[in-house]
Every structure is written in C-alpha cells, then in structure tokens.
Design a protein around this motif. Structure first.
Motif: not given
Length: 215
Positions: A47-57
């Motif tokens: 869930r929260q795909g955008v949050l996951q994307a920024w966290a991975s970066v």
C-alpha cells in the motif's frame, strides 16, 4: 589487516555502493519515474505506492553513499539487506533462483555481500576508521542482520496487503453444435453400421409366356 585486504574492502564497498545509488536513481528518474515505481510497488501488494517509491529512492541512494564513504557501515549494510529482502520475497521468490528467469539469485548475492561487509568492517580507508567507529565482527553482522529483519518485518506488516487471487470461474457448458453430418455419418461415429434407407424394389418385368412351338 594488510593493504591488499583494505583495498579489497574499499573495492567491494564502492562497487556495491554505486550499484545501490544507481538503483535508487533509476527508481526516481528511470523509465516510469516515481509514478512507475509506485505502480510496481502497488503491484507487489504494498500500500501507499508513492511513499514506497520515495522510501526506496532515499534508502538505496543513502545506503550506497554511506558504503562508498565507509560511514556507519553496519547500518548501511542493514539498509542494503532490507531492500534485498523485500525485493527477494515479493518480486523474485516466485520465479525461482536464477537471475535470467527474474529469480532471487542477484538480490541474494548483494545481501550476502552486505552482510560480509558488516562483519569485516569498512577497512582503514573509511570514515568509520577515521572517526574511531569500530563496530565489526559478529557484533557488526548481528546489528546489520537484526536491523534489516526488523525493518523488513515492520514494512511488510504495516504495508503489505496483497490482493486475493481471483478464483477461476467454471467454464460455461458448451452449446451443442449443429450436426453437420448426415444420419449415416453420425451412426458411423457412434460405432453403429450405417443403415441404408429402405426403398421399394423396382418392379421386375413379368416374363412373357413362351410361345408354343410351331407346328
């Protein structure tokens, strides 16, 4: 530790660090940008795909930079191991081992190398050594692995909500197709011998009576 050992540790740190930085930048600026990375994470059930994307970066670029500098090495290794655990469990595990089948071979290798770096330490040519931070050996490995497992477990427990797989619907009964065969063909297919239609035999001409012999 000899200069050769220190040089090898530096080489491994820099290579793994650059790999992580490039992966993070690709999640940010590559093909689908943040939106594409967010869709990928969502497709994995997070869930929260955008949050996951920024966290991975942030995690990958940050961990890579720390490894290149040799700063807070056990925590940098923990970040690498955690990223590889998430990728391995959610994205690669169903595909088997080999990387050419999109399996977990690659992420497993990076995770083990990161754990080895946490145990061996960054070497003399590092910020940790210059700052007197000496967290290596079994302690360094335990910190890296323990933090990675806790962070991964917390992430999956908080955000991982995979969609249930849709059950396959039973196939509808097939409509009977019109029989294009003749009745004789149908009987032949069923194993019966075709019967020819009964027709009245043509009337046979009645033989004329024999003429009496001429006298």
């Amino acid at each position: 530790m000899s200069d050769a050992d220190v040089a090898v540790l530096l080489l491994v740190r820099v290579v793994v660090g650059l790999i992580m930085i490039l992966h993070g930048l690709n999640h940010w600026r590559g093909g689908g940008r943040i939106e594409g990375t967010a869709r990928w994470f969502t497709g994995l059930g997070l869930r929260q795909g955008v949050l996951q994307a920024w966290a991975s970066v942030v995690t990958e670029v940050g961990a890579g930079a720390l490894l290149v500098l040799g700063l807070l090495t056990p925590l940098a290794c923990a970040a690498v191991i955690s990223v590889m655990l998430v990728a391995g469990l959610l994205a690669h595990r169903p595909n088997g081992f080999f990387v050419f089948k999109d399996g977990y071979e690659y992420v497993l290798t990076l995770a083990v190398v990161a754990l080895a770096l946490a145990v061996l330490g960054p070497g003399r040519w590092s910020v940790d050594h210059a700052a007197g931070i000496d967290l290596t050996g079994w302690t360094g490995g335990a910190v890296a692995l323990g933090v990675a497992v806790m962070v991964t477990g917390g992430l999956l427990g908080t955000f991982w909500r995979p969609e249930p797989k849709a059950e396959a619907e039973p196939e509808a009964d097939a409509e009977p197709e019109a029989d294009a065969h003749s009745e004789a063909d149908a009987e032949s297919e069923l194993g019966a011998e075709p019967q020819s239609p009964v027709t009245d035999p043509a009337p046979q001409p009645t033989p004329a009576p024999l003429d009496q012999e001429a006298r």
